[in-house]
Write a protein that holds these residues in place. Sequence first.
Motif, short mmCIF file in Angstrom:
data_model
loop_
_atom_site.label_atom_id
_atom_site.label_comp_id
_atom_site.label_asym_id
_atom_site.label_seq_id
_atom_site.Cartn_x
_atom_site.Cartn_y
_atom_site.Cartn_z
N ILE A 1 39.22 45.25 42.10
CA ILE A 1 39.33 43.87 41.63
C ILE A 1 39.22 42.97 42.86
CG2 ILE A 1 40.82 42.16 40.52
CD1 ILE A 1 42.15 44.50 39.02
N GLU A 2 38.46 41.91 42.74
CA GLU A 2 38.24 40.99 43.85
C GLU A 2 39.58 40.45 44.36
OE1 GLU A 2 37.09 40.68 40.75
OE2 GLU A 2 34.95 41.09 40.90
N GLU A 3 39.76 40.46 45.68
CA GLU A 3 41.01 39.98 46.26
C GLU A 3 41.29 38.54 45.88
OE1 GLU A 3 43.17 39.49 50.54
OE2 GLU A 3 41.92 41.27 50.23
N ARG A 4 40.25 37.71 45.83
CA ARG A 4 40.43 36.30 45.41
C ARG A 4 41.07 36.25 44.03
NH1 ARG A 4 34.49 34.62 45.95
NH2 ARG A 4 34.76 35.00 43.76
N ARG A 5 40.62 37.11 43.16
CA ARG A 5 41.15 37.15 41.78
C ARG A 5 42.61 37.57 41.80
NH1 ARG A 5 40.08 37.11 36.54
NH2 ARG A 5 40.82 38.77 35.16
N LEU A 6 42.92 38.59 42.59
CA LEU A 6 44.30 39.07 42.66
C LEU A 6 45.23 38.04 43.28
CD1 LEU A 6 43.70 42.77 43.64
CD2 LEU A 6 44.52 41.91 41.45
N ARG A 7 44.73 37.30 44.25
CA ARG A 7 45.56 36.24 44.84
C ARG A 7 45.84 35.13 43.82
NH1 ARG A 7 46.45 36.37 50.35
NH2 ARG A 7 45.20 37.91 51.50
N ALA A 8 44.85 34.84 42.98
CA ALA A 8 45.01 33.80 41.96
C ALA A 8 45.80 34.31 40.76
CB ALA A 8 43.65 33.29 41.51
N LEU A 9 45.56 35.56 40.38
CA LEU A 9 46.21 36.19 39.22
C LEU A 9 46.77 37.54 39.66
CD1 LEU A 9 43.35 35.52 36.66
CD2 LEU A 9 45.51 34.29 36.79
N PRO A 10 47.93 37.56 40.28
CA PRO A 10 48.45 38.81 40.86
C PRO A 10 48.63 39.94 39.85
CG PRO A 10 49.78 36.94 41.56
CD PRO A 10 48.82 36.44 40.53
N ALA A 11 48.77 39.64 38.58
CA ALA A 11 48.96 40.68 37.57
C ALA A 11 47.64 41.09 36.91
CB ALA A 11 49.95 40.20 36.51
N ALA A 12 46.51 40.60 37.43
CA ALA A 12 45.21 40.92 36.83
C ALA A 12 45.00 42.43 36.78
CB ALA A 12 44.09 40.26 37.61
N GLU A 13 44.51 42.90 35.65
CA GLU A 13 44.25 44.33 35.52
C GLU A 13 42.77 44.65 35.39
OE1 GLU A 13 46.36 45.80 32.11
OE2 GLU A 13 45.79 44.08 30.89
N HIS A 14 41.93 43.60 35.36
CA HIS A 14 40.48 43.79 35.25
C HIS A 14 39.74 42.99 36.32
CE1 HIS A 14 41.84 44.53 31.03
NE2 HIS A 14 41.14 45.62 31.27
N CYS A 15 38.63 43.55 36.77
CA CYS A 15 37.76 42.79 37.66
C CYS A 15 37.15 41.65 36.84
CB CYS A 15 36.66 43.70 38.24
SG CYS A 15 35.49 44.34 37.04
N LEU A 16 36.52 40.73 37.51
CA LEU A 16 35.98 39.56 36.83
C LEU A 16 34.94 39.94 35.77
CD1 LEU A 16 36.22 36.54 36.70
CD2 LEU A 16 34.52 36.36 38.49
N ARG A 17 34.05 40.87 36.11
CA ARG A 17 33.02 41.28 35.16
C ARG A 17 33.63 41.88 33.89
NH1 ARG A 17 29.97 45.38 37.87
NH2 ARG A 17 31.46 46.79 36.92
N CYS A 18 34.62 42.77 34.07
CA CYS A 18 35.25 43.39 32.90
C CYS A 18 36.13 42.40 32.14
CB CYS A 18 36.05 44.62 33.33
SG CYS A 18 35.01 46.01 33.83
N ALA A 19 36.78 41.48 32.85
CA ALA A 19 37.59 40.46 32.18
C ALA A 19 36.72 39.62 31.26
CB ALA A 19 38.30 39.59 33.20
N ASP A 20 35.51 39.28 31.73
CA ASP A 20 34.60 38.52 30.88
C ASP A 20 34.19 39.34 29.66
OD1 ASP A 20 34.65 36.29 32.50
OD2 ASP A 20 32.79 36.81 33.57
N ALA A 21 33.98 40.64 29.84
CA ALA A 21 33.56 41.50 28.74
C ALA A 21 34.70 41.70 27.74
CB ALA A 21 33.09 42.86 29.27
N VAL A 22 35.94 41.80 28.23
CA VAL A 22 37.10 42.03 27.36
C VAL A 22 37.38 40.78 26.54
CG1 VAL A 22 39.59 42.43 27.35
CG2 VAL A 22 38.12 43.81 28.82
N ASP A 23 37.25 39.60 27.16
CA ASP A 23 37.52 38.33 26.46
C ASP A 23 36.36 38.04 25.58
OD1 ASP A 23 39.91 38.07 27.78
OD2 ASP A 23 39.10 36.78 29.33
#
Length: 107
Positions: free
Chosen positions: A85-107
């Motif tokens: 998971i992109e570090e930028r994403r984890l810094r913004a959303l520390p509990a993120a469980e999906h990378c950005l690509r998969c988060a878009d696919a899941v939503d």
Amino acid sequence: MVDFDPRPALDQLAAEYSKRAEAIRRDLGRSHSPDFAEQAQQRQNDDVLRALLAEAEAGMRLVGLARLRLADGTYGECARCGEAIEERRLRALPAAEHCLRCADAVD
């Protein structure tokens, strides 16, 4: 693996969600007005509060899961594809469980 320690951010999120949930539970526990019209509005407000409580509890669960991933060494790995998971994403959303690509696919 990530190059920063997410524990302080996760601790802060957990504290915020807990405080929010506690305040909502307190509000839900108050008594309602004997006036029927006012009571109807208060009950409608209770529905909104219950939805907000569910969101806070879901946030606490996500933080708990992130802490488990930290403990087992999988924090920062996408739960869907296994990629980092992109570090930028984890810094913004520390509990993120999906990378950005998969988060878009899941939503």
